[in-house]
Motif scaffolding. Structure first.
Motif, short mmCIF file in Angstrom:
data_model
loop_
_atom_site.label_atom_id
_atom_site.label_comp_id
_atom_site.label_asym_id
_atom_site.label_seq_id
_atom_site.Cartn_x
_atom_site.Cartn_y
_atom_site.Cartn_z
N ARG A 67 1.68 -1.70 6.78
CA ARG A 67 2.45 -1.78 8.03
C ARG A 67 1.54 -1.93 9.25
N TYR A 96 3.39 -7.09 -0.28
CA TYR A 96 3.95 -6.73 -1.59
C TYR A 96 4.06 -7.95 -2.52
N ILE A 126 10.03 -0.46 -3.55
CA ILE A 126 9.27 -0.71 -2.31
C ILE A 126 9.80 0.14 -1.16
N HIS A 150 11.52 -2.00 6.26
CA HIS A 150 11.64 -0.53 6.25
C HIS A 150 11.70 0.01 7.67
N VAL A 201 4.81 6.32 2.37
CA VAL A 201 3.83 5.99 3.42
C VAL A 201 4.19 6.75 4.69
N ASN A 224 -1.48 1.03 1.23
CA ASN A 224 -0.51 1.76 2.05
C ASN A 224 -0.64 1.49 3.54
N LYS A 264 8.39 3.48 -1.71
CA LYS A 264 6.95 3.50 -1.40
C LYS A 264 6.75 3.60 0.11
N GLU A 265 7.58 2.87 0.86
CA GLU A 265 7.45 2.92 2.32
C GLU A 265 7.80 4.32 2.85
N ARG A 266 8.75 4.98 2.20
CA ARG A 266 9.07 6.36 2.63
C ARG A 266 7.91 7.30 2.33
#
Lengths: 246, 264
Positions: free
Chosen positions: B145, B103, A219, B200, A226, B142, A222-224
Motif C-alpha cells: 500500500r 498481488y 487478499i 481495501h 497489514v 506487506n 491479508k490487507e486487514r
C-alpha cells in the motif's frame, strides 16, 4: 458402443496403485457415472464418497487427470478419451480407501475459528449491500478442493501452521459480517498462518462454486492483517481515532 | 466391458510405488507461465538497459515528449547527480516496487520464476523450507500500500507529462507521441486504481457499508474499484507493455531514428 478407460486408484492406508477399467460411454455421462458403472459391474468394493450428484454436497471430490474436481461436475466428453482417464484421491489428505480420504483435519481447523458474535446492542437489521460480500462465501460446499490444491498444505504439509483457503473464506464471511463484533485478525496471522499463502490462486481456479477465494477473501484478509500488524500509519490513525472516541 | 486388471493383494503396490508422480495432469501445464516469463523478462532487461546504460541517459526527451522512465526528470545535467547514476534510477524504484509487490505480479512470478508452485496440482521440487510471506524477504510484500501511494504520485506526474505532450514548440497540437502518452497514462491509471490495496483502503476494510454516510460513499467508490480490480491482470499486462513501448517510441525520436507524425 464407445468406451472409455478409467484408470482408478485402488488401495488403502499406505498402499495402492491405479487399475484400468473399461466402461461404456453414454450421452451426458459424468466421471462419477463412470465410477458408479465400475462399482456396479466390475469392482463392487470400490470406495467412493458421493451424495447429491448435483454439485452441491461436495462429497465426490477427487483428482481427475491430475486436477482437483468434483466428479459429478466433470463431463466425460470434456476429457480426452483417447487416453485413460486418471482418477485419484485427494492428495493432501490421508487415504482411507480407493477414492475416499480422511478430511477430518478440516473440521479441527474449523473449531479454531470463533463463531459469529454479534456486537453488543447491535440492531438486527442488515442491508443487501452489507451482506453481498459474505453471501458469496456462503456458497461454499466444503468440497475441500481448494484445500487439496493449495501447495502450502499439499506440498509443504503446513497443517499445523496454516488453515487453508476454505477457512480463510469462512473467516472472511465472519469478519466482513456487518453485525459481527469479534476480531479474528490476530488469529489469521498467528493460528491460521495467512502469511504462508503466496496468492497463487489455485484455490480460486478449482472452486466448483466459482467463489473468488483469493481476490475476495484472502487478499482482503491479508490487507486487514497489514492494517493491524504492518502499517504504522494505520496504527497511528487507530490511536488518534481511539483517543477521539474516548 | 472388460476389466483389464484386477486389484488382488498380490498386485497392490507397496510404499515405493505409492509415491505419486510430480503431477497426473495431462494438459500442457508447463506452458502456462511462459507468456509472463518471456514478456516480463524482456521488459525487465529493456528497463534495466534504459536505466543503467550511460548513453541511454541522454535519450529521454523529444520535445514535447518525456519518457515515462525518466519522469519526473531529476537533474538530467548531472549538477549534483554523479555521472554514473542515470536520472531513471532515481525514478524506477517506485513503479518497480509497486509492480513487484502487486498481488497479480506476485502470483505470476511465484509461479513463473520460483515454481512455487509451477502450476496448480504440480508438486514442487527442492523447496525444503517454505515460509511463504511470513519472513524476509517476502514479508516485505506487506508494504504494497505504501508503493501504491508512491505510484499515485508518479501517476500525477505522468498525467502532467501527457497533457504537456499537446504543447509543441510551435503551439498546441496532436502528434502520434501525444496519443501514445495519453493511452499509456490511461492504462497506468486503470492498473493503479484497480489495485487490491486501494480496494481495501476505499471500503474493503469496512464491515458495514450502510452504517454511516461516509461508509455509503466509500461503498460506491469500492464498487468502482472492484470493477477495475476484477480485470487487474489485464491492466497489469497492458500497462507494462504500454509503458515500455512509450519509452521506446520517445527514445527512437530522441535518437533521430524515427520522426513523429503530427496529426493536428
Amino acid at each position: 458402443m464407445a468406451e472409455a478407460t478409467m484408470r482408478i486408484f485402488r488401495g488403502e492406508g499406505e498402499t495402492g496403485k491405479h487399475v484400468d477399467y473399461v466402461v461404456p460411454l453414454v450421452p451426458g455421462m459424468v466421471v462419477l457415472d463412470a465410477v458408479h458403472s465400475v462399482q456396479a459391474h466390475q469392482a463392487p468394493d470400490l470406495a467412493v464418497r458421493w451424495n447429491c450428484k448435483a454439485g452441491k454436497c461436495g462429497s465426490c471430490s477427487a483428482e481427475v487427470n491430475g486436477r482437483p474436481r468434483l466428479m459429478c461436475k466433470t463431463r466425460m466428453d470434456d476429457l480426452p478419451l483417447d487416453q485413460p482417464v486418471t482418477i485419484s484421491p485427494l492428495k493432501t489428505f490421508p487415504l482411507i480407501k480407493d477414492l475416499a480420504t480422511d478430511v477430518s483435519w478440516n473440521y479441527r481447523v474449523n473449531k479454531k475459528i470463533p463463531p459469529f458474535q454479534p456486537r453488543p446492542g447491535v440492531e438486527w437489521k442488515m442491508y443487501q449491500r452489507d451482506v453481498d460480500r459474505v453471501q458469496e462465501f456462503r456458497k461454499c460446499i466444503e468440497c475441500f478442493l481448494c484445500q487439496d490444491v493449495c501447495h502450502v498444505l499439499r506440498d509443504h504439509g503446513k497443517k499445523d501452521d496454516f488453515g487453508g483457503p476454505r477457512f480463510f473464506v469462512r473467516t472472511a464471511s465472519l469478519e466482513m459480517h456487518p453485525l459481527d463484533g469479534a476480531d479474528r485478525v490476530p488469529l489469521l496471522k498467528k493460528t491460521l498462518g495467512i502469511g504462508f499463502c503466496n496468492i497463487t490462486k489455485c484455490c480460486t481456479e478449482v472452486c466448483p462454486e466459482e467463489i473468488h477465494i483469493t481476490d475476495n477473501a484472502i487478499i482482503p484478509l491479508k490487507e486487514r492483517v497489514v492494517d493491524e500488524f504492518y502499517d504504522p500509519l494505520a496504527k497511528l490513525w487507530r490511536k488518534i481515532r481511539g483517543a477521539k472516541t474516548a | 466391458m472388460a476389466q483389464t486388471a484386477t486389484p488382488t493383494p498380490n498386485s497392490i503396490a507397496s510404499m515405493p510405488e505409492m509415491r505419486r508422480p510430480r503431477t497426473e495432469r495431462h494438459d500442457a501445464w508447463w506452458l502456462e507461465n511462459w507468456p509472463f516469463v518471456i514478456v516480463f523478462s524482456i521488459f525487465a532487461v529493456y528497463a534495466t538497459w534504459r536505466a543503467v546504460w550511460p548513453h541511454e541517459a541522454t535519450l529521454y526527451w523529444s520535445d514535447p515528449y518525456l519518457s515515462p522512465f525518466y519522469s519526473p526528470l531529476i537533474d538530467p545535467q548531472h549538477h549534483w547527480l554523479p555521472r554514473l547514476i542515470s536520472p531513471a534510477i532515481l525514478i524506477l524504484w517506485g513503479p518497480l516496487g509497486f509492480r513487484m509487490t502487486c498481488y497479480y505480479y506476485r502470483k505470476a512470478y511465484y509461479r513463473g520464476y520460483f515454481a512455487d508452485p509451477a502450476a496448480c496440482a504440480v508438486s514442487e521440487k527442492g523447496h525444503k523450507r517454505y515460509c511463504g510471506e511470513t519472513s524476509f524477504p517476502f514479508i516485505l510484500q506487506n508494504v504494497h500500500r505504501y508503493f501504491f501511494y508512491v505510484a499515485v504520485f508518479f501517476l500525477v506526474v505522468l498525467w502532467y507529462d501527457a497533457i504537456r505532450a499537446f504543447f509543441f514548440p510551435n503551439g498546441v497540437g496532436l502528434g502520434v507521441g501525444t496519443v501514445i502518452m495519453l493511452v499509456n497514462v490511461v492504462l497506468l491509471t486503470g492498473y493503479t486504481f484497480g489495485c487490491h490495496a486501494w480496494r481495501h483502503l476505499t471500503g474493503g476494510g469496512l464491515d458495514c457499508f450502510s452504517c454511516t454516510a461516509s461508509a455509503q460513499a466509500r461503498h460506491k467508490l469500492w464498487q468502482g474499484v472492484t470493477r477495475l480490480n476484477e480485470h487487474h491482470m489485464f491492466w497489469a499486462w497492458v500497462s507494462m507493455i504500454s509503458v515500455g513501448l512509450t519509452d521506446l517510441y520517445i527514445r527512437l525520436l530522441a535518437a533521430g531514428m524515427l520522426k513523429d507524425i503530427r496529426l493536428l
